[in-house]
Design a protein around this motif. Structure first.
Motif, PDB file in Angstrom:
ATOM      1  N   GLN A 293      52.340 -11.704  -7.827  1.00  0.00           N
ATOM      2  CA  GLN A 293      52.801 -12.621  -8.883  1.00  0.00           C
ATOM      3  C   GLN A 293      54.271 -12.981  -8.660  1.00  0.00           C
ATOM      4  O   GLN A 293      54.661 -14.150  -8.767  1.00  0.00           O
ATOM      5  CB  GLN A 293      52.635 -11.968 -10.256  1.00  0.00           C
ATOM      6  N   THR A 296      54.659 -15.314  -5.706  1.00  0.00           N
ATOM      7  CA  THR A 296      54.183 -16.668  -6.013  1.00  0.00           C
ATOM      8  C   THR A 296      55.258 -17.459  -6.755  1.00  0.00           C
ATOM      9  O   THR A 296      55.502 -18.630  -6.453  1.00  0.00           O
ATOM     10  CB  THR A 296      52.891 -16.587  -6.856  1.00  0.00           C
ATOM     11  N   LEU A 297      55.906 -16.805  -7.700  1.00  0.00           N
ATOM     12  CA  LEU A 297      56.946 -17.510  -8.469  1.00  0.00           C
ATOM     13  C   LEU A 297      58.232 -17.672  -7.665  1.00  0.00           C
ATOM     14  O   LEU A 297      58.920 -18.694  -7.770  1.00  0.00           O
ATOM     15  CB  LEU A 297      57.216 -16.774  -9.778  1.00  0.00           C
ATOM     16  N   MET A 298      58.551 -16.656  -6.849  1.00  0.00           N
ATOM     17  CA  MET A 298      59.767 -16.772  -6.024  1.00  0.00           C
ATOM     18  C   MET A 298      59.612 -17.876  -4.975  1.00  0.00           C
ATOM     19  O   MET A 298      60.584 -18.532  -4.601  1.00  0.00           O
ATOM     20  CB  MET A 298      60.089 -15.428  -5.368  1.00  0.00           C
ATOM     21  N   LEU A 302      62.202 -19.305  -8.057  1.00  0.00           N
ATOM     22  CA  LEU A 302      62.755 -18.404  -9.077  1.00  0.00           C
ATOM     23  C   LEU A 302      63.315 -17.155  -8.399  1.00  0.00           C
ATOM     24  O   LEU A 302      62.750 -16.672  -7.410  1.00  0.00           O
ATOM     25  CB  LEU A 302      61.677 -17.977 -10.077  1.00  0.00           C
ATOM     26  N   THR A 303      64.394 -16.624  -8.948  1.00  0.00           N
ATOM     27  CA  THR A 303      64.890 -15.341  -8.447  1.00  0.00           C
ATOM     28  C   THR A 303      63.917 -14.258  -8.909  1.00  0.00           C
ATOM     29  O   THR A 303      63.074 -14.495  -9.786  1.00  0.00           O
ATOM     30  CB  THR A 303      66.274 -15.015  -9.025  1.00  0.00           C
ATOM     31  N   GLU A 306      64.273 -13.824 -12.634  1.00  0.00           N
ATOM     32  CA  GLU A 306      63.661 -14.919 -13.408  1.00  0.00           C
ATOM     33  C   GLU A 306      62.139 -14.831 -13.386  1.00  0.00           C
ATOM     34  O   GLU A 306      61.469 -15.045 -14.401  1.00  0.00           O
ATOM     35  CB  GLU A 306      64.102 -16.282 -12.844  1.00  0.00           C
ATOM     36  N   LEU A 310      59.616 -14.242 -16.614  1.00  0.00           N
ATOM     37  CA  LEU A 310      58.522 -15.160 -16.969  1.00  0.00           C
ATOM     38  C   LEU A 310      57.187 -14.409 -17.059  1.00  0.00           C
ATOM     39  O   LEU A 310      56.387 -14.632 -17.975  1.00  0.00           O
ATOM     40  CB  LEU A 310      58.437 -16.295 -15.932  1.00  0.00           C
ATOM     41  N   ILE A 311      56.979 -13.497 -16.120  1.00  0.00           N
ATOM     42  CA  ILE A 311      55.721 -12.729 -16.114  1.00  0.00           C
ATOM     43  C   ILE A 311      55.630 -11.865 -17.376  1.00  0.00           C
ATOM     44  O   ILE A 311      54.602 -11.828 -18.057  1.00  0.00           O
ATOM     45  CB  ILE A 311      55.630 -11.852 -14.837  1.00  0.00           C
ATOM     46  N   GLY A 314      54.966 -13.826 -20.502  1.00  0.00           N
ATOM     47  CA  GLY A 314      53.554 -14.185 -20.603  1.00  0.00           C
ATOM     48  C   GLY A 314      52.701 -13.015 -21.064  1.00  0.00           C
ATOM     49  O   GLY A 314      51.864 -13.158 -21.953  1.00  0.00           O
ATOM     50  N   ILE A 315      52.949 -11.863 -20.485  1.00  0.00           N
ATOM     51  CA  ILE A 315      52.167 -10.667 -20.843  1.00  0.00           C
ATOM     52  C   ILE A 315      52.305 -10.360 -22.328  1.00  0.00           C
ATOM     53  O   ILE A 315      51.358  -9.950 -22.987  1.00  0.00           O
ATOM     54  CB  ILE A 315      52.640  -9.452 -19.998  1.00  0.00           C
ATOM     55  N   GLN A 317      52.956 -12.492 -24.724  1.00  0.00           N
ATOM     56  CA  GLN A 317      52.603 -13.617 -25.609  1.00  0.00           C
ATOM     57  C   GLN A 317      51.561 -13.175 -26.620  1.00  0.00           C
ATOM     58  O   GLN A 317      50.562 -12.565 -26.247  1.00  0.00           O
ATOM     59  CB  GLN A 317      52.034 -14.772 -24.805  1.00  0.00           C
TER      60      GLN A 317
ATOM     61  N   GLU B  91      48.867 -13.661 -17.175  1.00  0.00           N
ATOM     62  CA  GLU B  91      48.514 -13.526 -18.592  1.00  0.00           C
ATOM     63  C   GLU B  91      49.478 -14.326 -19.460  1.00  0.00           C
ATOM     64  O   GLU B  91      50.692 -14.297 -19.244  1.00  0.00           O
ATOM     65  CB  GLU B  91      48.610 -12.054 -19.018  1.00  0.00           C
ATOM     66  N   ILE B  93      50.499 -17.295 -19.889  1.00  0.00           N
ATOM     67  CA  ILE B  93      51.285 -18.482 -19.515  1.00  0.00           C
ATOM     68  C   ILE B  93      50.337 -19.682 -19.451  1.00  0.00           C
ATOM     69  O   ILE B  93      49.312 -19.647 -18.766  1.00  0.00           O
ATOM     70  CB  ILE B  93      51.983 -18.285 -18.155  1.00  0.00           C
TER      71      ILE B  93
END
Lengths: 317, 251
Positions: A293, A296-298, A302-303, A306, A310-311, A314-315, A317, B91, B93
């Motif tokens: 994960q 994928t974002l880096m 994204l650093t 960051e 974000l992960i 989301g978890i 949320q 999850e 997002i």
């Protein structure tokens, strides 16, 4: 003391709005609501089919809440518990009964914006009668000092064909010292869901114990905890399911995301099949944020910080 | 220009790639073609700079800058990105939040809808969906492709972009390649299916970690079909003795 009710009300509203909520919608006259500050009720609104009856107790308030048979509330009941002093103790007892075939949601906020040395004890006793549906979403906002001591215990009984969902969320502010206990007894064909999401930072301490008692035939329950443990957070999560009745199904799940060399986390799923026609499952994981994960974002620029943020967002949320 | 110079890579003491050299000129479309296990994905990971995928020897140059030791983030900042063959789920997002990296990328609603349409997703149905297990593998892949279209990278490495996607995938993949090319970007498609490479300007065929052939897409595809179509051992084509000998030397 020197604080009047209007000031207390304003401080609680301000704290809610600071955390991104439009408080005005909760204080609408069409919304059944109760606002507790310290050991007093500073706002109370009943609507047809809902009876909220508060009583002052030592260092707190007891509220008997009853939803009449067959009532389906279009707007959630708002329960707001606040404490605007810096030091003290608050005891809250909620006795909730949802009569047969009623349908109701609760939105609960616990707001302690500036406490320094503070203990909050909450006990909820819930009965969901035959065919009734209840959802209770409880979100907490604490001060950033991390010195609060919070204990919340929920005992819920769901009768034949009833549905009960309870969520506890504490992700936007420091936690302090937290103990959450949820005990759920499910009757015949009853459905229950216990969810907790918390984020610990600095030296927060988290203890969560969720128990499903699948007592009724064909009852189904889920207990799920998600914990993000950062810095020096300590967390101990226990999810328990007892399969006591035939064709009952229970699932317990705990996911703990860690970041920091000094975190101390533990998870323990306990499954006990008493009736051999019951089925129980569990999932548990503890670990850092998933590498794939992050990558994928880096790979999108994204650093690592960051991407992690974000992960986690989301978890939770 | 993105250049790979003599890239070799060993994992667990096994040679996976041997002296691979490639050039990717900006604004052209490329394919890296090869059967499963040929080293294609490994090459993609090395270009992107994933952890545990540092080349044993050789270097990667971007506009003559040696980026071999740069992190994923630093390469992404220079305009390189990668779509994994099996992108992970996230999850909580939403597709909209994922495409804009949580609001970090500013993009207007029309453009957001356009990229979703390019990958065959109806924006109205998908923009609020979560990028979690509720999406099928194919839907997740399409969202991932849409996410790089939002980024507009200079070099987009697409690892098996059609895997897990239905038979309409060729058209969708071509849409993606054309979209990247439309703003001057360079798509690099990694695939084992020759039909996926028909729309590129230049192709590399790799087998057993070496470049067996390179050139315009048609000639490379022809050779790939001949050599790999009848190959009993997926990583040792029988028809090309010279290449096979070369492969034998280090297998």
């Amino acid at each position: 003391m020197g604080i009047n009710i209007t000031d207390e009300y304003k401080q609680i509203v301000d704290a809610l709005e600071k955390n991104g909520y439009d408080a005005s919608k909760y204080f609408d006259k069409r919304v059944a609501s109760i606002i507790i500050s310290g050991n007093r009720v500073i706002g109370l609104n009943n609507v047809p089919g809902v009876k909220l009856t508060p009583t002052q107790i030592e260092n707190g308030v007891r509220v008997d809440m009853e939803i009449e048979e067959g009532v389906a509330l279009p707007i959630p009941i708002h329960v707001c518990t606040g404490y605007v002093e810096k030091r003290g103790l608050q005891n809250v007892i909620f006795n909730i009964r949802i009569r047969k075939n009623a349908k109701v949601k609760f939105t609960a906020h616990c707001v302690f914006p500036q406490v320094e040395e503070f203990t909050h004890n909450a006990i909820s006793n819930v009965i969901v009668e035959d065919g009734a549906v209840m959802e209770y979403a409880d979100e907490h906002f604490h001060s950033d000092l991390g010195t609060i001591n919070l204990r919340t215990i929920t005992n819920a009984k769901v009768e034949k064909g009833g549905i009960y969902k309870n969520s506890f969320t504490l992700t936007k502010t420091r936690i302090g010292k937290l103990y959450v206990e949820m005990n759920l007894d499910l009757g015949e064909s009853a459905i229950g869901e216990l969810t907790s999401k918390v984020k610990g930072t600095k030296n927060d301490e988290i203890e969560i114990k969720e128990t499903l008692n699948l007592n009724g035939e064909r009852s189904r329950g889920i207990a799920k905890s998600t914990v993000v443990a950062l810095d020096e957070t300590k967390a101990n999560i226990v999810n328990i399911a007892y399969g006591n009745a035939p064709y009952s199904y229970g699932h317990v799940e705990c996911n703990e995301i860690t970041k920091g060399n000094k975190v101390d986390v533990k998870t323990e799923p306990i499954l006990k099949v008493v009736n051999d026609l019951s089925e129980l499952t569990h999932e548990a994981s503890i670990g850092r944020v998933n590498r794939r994960q992050l990558e994928t974002l880096m790979a999108k620029g994204l650093t690592e910080e960051e991407a992690t943020e974000l992960i986690i967002k989301g978890i939770l949320q | 220009m993105l250049k790979l110079e003599n890239i070799s890579f060993k994992a667990d003491n096994k040679l996976i790639l041997k002296e691979v050299s490639m050039e990717f000129e900006e604004g052209k479309k490329y394919a890296i073609l090869g059967v499963n296990g040929a080293g294609k994905s490994t090459l993609g990971y090395i270009i992107m700079g994933l952890e545990d995928y540092k080349p044993t020897t050789g270097r990667i140059l971007l506009d003559n800058e040696d980026i071999t030791n740069l992190s994923i983030y630093e390469r992404a900042k220079r305009g390189i990105t990668l779509v994994f063959q099996e992108p992970p789920r996230f999850e909580g997002i939403s597709v909209g939040a994922y495409l804009t990296l949580g609001g970090k990328i500013k993009i207007d609603r029309n453009e957001l809808e356009q990229v979703l349409e390019t990958v065959g997703l109806n924006p109205k149905l998908y923009i609020a969906r979560k990028v979690n297990g509720s999406l099928s593998g194919g839907e997740r892949k399409r969202v991932e492709l849409a996410s790089i279209l939002v980024l507009k990278p200079r070099y987009a490495i697409l690892d098996e972009p059609d895997s897990g996607i239905d038979i309409m995938s060729l058209e969708m993949v071509n849409n993606v390649l054309n979209y990247i090319a439309s703003y001057g970007g360079t798509p690099i498609i990694i695939t084992h299916r020759e039909e996926m490479a028909t729309n590129v300007d230049f192709a590399y065929h790799i087998c057993n970690g070496i470049v067996l052939n390179k050139g315009d897409a048609i000639s490379v595809i022809e050779e790939y079909k001949k050599e790999c179509g009848i190959c009993n051992h997926p990583n040792a084509p029988k028809q090309n003795e010279k290449s096979k000998e070369e492969v034998r030397k280090w297998v």
